[in-house]
Design an enzyme around this catalytic site. Structure first.
Site, PDB file in Angstrom:
ATOM      1  N   ASP A   1       0.776  -1.244   0.000  1.00  0.00           N
ATOM      2  CA  ASP A   1       0.000   0.000   0.000  1.00  0.00           C
ATOM      3  C   ASP A   1       0.812   1.302   0.000  1.00  0.00           C
ATOM      4  O   ASP A   1       0.464   2.248   0.722  1.00  0.00           O
ATOM      5  CB  ASP A   1      -0.961   0.021   1.197  1.00  0.00           C
ATOM      6  CG  ASP A   1      -1.915  -1.155   1.197  1.00  0.00           C
ATOM      7  OD1 ASP A   1      -1.909  -1.946   0.240  1.00  0.00           O
ATOM      8  OD2 ASP A   1      -2.679  -1.283   2.171  1.00  0.00           O
TER       9      ASP A   1
ATOM     10  N   ASP B   1      -4.889  -0.741  -1.768  1.00  0.00           N
ATOM     11  CA  ASP B   1      -6.292  -0.556  -1.433  1.00  0.00           C
ATOM     12  C   ASP B   1      -6.980  -0.095  -2.712  1.00  0.00           C
ATOM     13  O   ASP B   1      -6.422   0.732  -3.453  1.00  0.00           O
ATOM     14  CB  ASP B   1      -6.452   0.519  -0.357  1.00  0.00           C
ATOM     15  CG  ASP B   1      -6.378  -0.032   1.056  1.00  0.00           C
ATOM     16  OD1 ASP B   1      -5.932  -1.172   1.228  1.00  0.00           O
ATOM     17  OD2 ASP B   1      -6.766   0.713   1.975  1.00  0.00           O
TER      18      ASP B   1
ATOM     19  N   HIS C   1     -10.753   0.720  -3.156  1.00  0.00           N
ATOM     20  CA  HIS C   1     -12.108   0.778  -2.622  1.00  0.00           C
ATOM     21  C   HIS C   1     -13.101   1.379  -3.608  1.00  0.00           C
ATOM     22  O   HIS C   1     -12.806   2.377  -4.264  1.00  0.00           O
ATOM     23  CB  HIS C   1     -12.133   1.617  -1.340  1.00  0.00           C
ATOM     24  CG  HIS C   1     -11.270   1.073  -0.254  1.00  0.00           C
ATOM     25  ND1 HIS C   1     -11.448  -0.180   0.295  1.00  0.00           N
ATOM     26  CD2 HIS C   1     -10.212   1.616   0.402  1.00  0.00           C
ATOM     27  CE1 HIS C   1     -10.557  -0.377   1.248  1.00  0.00           C
ATOM     28  NE2 HIS C   1      -9.791   0.692   1.325  1.00  0.00           N
TER      29      HIS C   1
ATOM     30  N   HIS D   1     -10.645   7.064   1.060  1.00  0.00           N
ATOM     31  CA  HIS D   1      -9.270   6.990   0.557  1.00  0.00           C
ATOM     32  C   HIS D   1      -9.172   5.892  -0.494  1.00  0.00           C
ATOM     33  O   HIS D   1      -9.968   4.956  -0.506  1.00  0.00           O
ATOM     34  CB  HIS D   1      -8.283   6.720   1.699  1.00  0.00           C
ATOM     35  CG  HIS D   1      -8.496   5.395   2.362  1.00  0.00           C
ATOM     36  ND1 HIS D   1      -9.485   5.174   3.300  1.00  0.00           N
ATOM     37  CD2 HIS D   1      -7.873   4.196   2.201  1.00  0.00           C
ATOM     38  CE1 HIS D   1      -9.454   3.925   3.690  1.00  0.00           C
ATOM     39  NE2 HIS D   1      -8.486   3.285   3.033  1.00  0.00           N
TER      40      HIS D   1
ATOM     41  N   LYS E   1      -7.056  -5.007  -3.076  1.00  0.00           N
ATOM     42  CA  LYS E   1      -7.809  -5.445  -1.904  1.00  0.00           C
ATOM     43  C   LYS E   1      -8.780  -4.355  -1.470  1.00  0.00           C
ATOM     44  O   LYS E   1      -8.641  -3.198  -1.870  1.00  0.00           O
ATOM     45  CB  LYS E   1      -6.860  -5.831  -0.773  1.00  0.00           C
ATOM     46  CG  LYS E   1      -5.933  -4.719  -0.331  1.00  0.00           C
ATOM     47  CD  LYS E   1      -4.855  -5.256   0.588  1.00  0.00           C
ATOM     48  CE  LYS E   1      -3.967  -4.168   1.098  1.00  0.00           C
ATOM     49  NZ  LYS E   1      -4.591  -3.215   1.994  1.00  0.00           N
TER      50      LYS E   1
ATOM     51  N   CYS F   1      -2.108  -2.474   7.698  1.00  0.00           N
ATOM     52  CA  CYS F   1      -1.994  -3.409   6.566  1.00  0.00           C
ATOM     53  C   CYS F   1      -0.691  -4.206   6.575  1.00  0.00           C
ATOM     54  O   CYS F   1      -0.687  -5.381   6.204  1.00  0.00           O
ATOM     55  CB  CYS F   1      -2.195  -2.669   5.262  1.00  0.00           C
ATOM     56  SG  CYS F   1      -3.884  -1.989   5.153  1.00  0.00           S
TER      57      CYS F   1
END
Length: 180
Positions: free
Chosen positions: A9, A47, A49, A62, A87, A128
């Site tokens: 990340d 990430d 999202h 974020h 993810k 993470c």
């Protein structure tokens, strides 16, 4: 023994100026870049999202899919990354560990590449990185976290140290890049 480097990340939203910035998170980038040539396999997690994710009930918005904040830090030598893991792609509060990637099975990918020792770097130590390291141990890998290539968000003072202690107690090795 085959080694792999997993970059967790290192995204714009987790670096200074980002939506969920890790203090001095961008300072891990030069260390990671120096490590890249030392590994036959380099992977990264991000990430990723969707808008409206329940993850944002707990965290500021974020790393929205396809947004500049979700992109890897521009100084990271991303051309060295052979496998990218995404993810947190669902509507639930998920995606802390790279082993939760939705685009591929990380453990299976590592086993197919005959990796038995995973080196972990990135952001954030207390979330993470910790979740990924603990899942890697559970999956049967030897795990080393490179201390000068990780940084903690420290929502509460001491979170980073507590995360490192938890990882160490679980069998994760802690080292500095100079020892590699």
């Amino acid at each position: 023994m085959k080694r792999a480097l997993l970059i967790v990340d290192v995204q714009n939203d987790f670096c200074p100026g980002g939506a969920l910035a890790v203090p001095q998170g961008d300072q891990v980038v030069p260390v990671i870049n120096r490590l890249l040539p030392r590994f036959p396999l380099v992977l990264s997690s991000q990430d990723w999202h969707p808008a409206g994710s329940r993850h944002f009930d707990r965290w500021p918005v974020h790393c929205l899919q396809e947004s500049p904040g979700a992109a890897l830090h521009p100084d990271l030598q991303a051309d060295a990354i052979q496998v990218r893991l995404y993810k947190g792609t669902g509507q639930v509060d998920d995606g802390y560990s790279a082993f939760e990637a939705t685009n591929l099975d990380l453990a299976q990918t590592l086993h197919q590449a005959e990796v038995d020792h995973l080196y972990i770097v990135g952001l954030a130590t207390d979330y993470c990185v910790k979740a990924t390291a603990l899942d890697a141990i559970k999956a049967g890998f030897e795990v080393t976290v490179v201390l000068d290539a990780v940084a903690a968000v420290e929502l509460k003072p001491g979170d980073g140290i507590h995360a490192l202690q938890a990882m160490s107690q679980a069998g994760v090795r802690l080292t500095h890049s100079s020892a590699l």
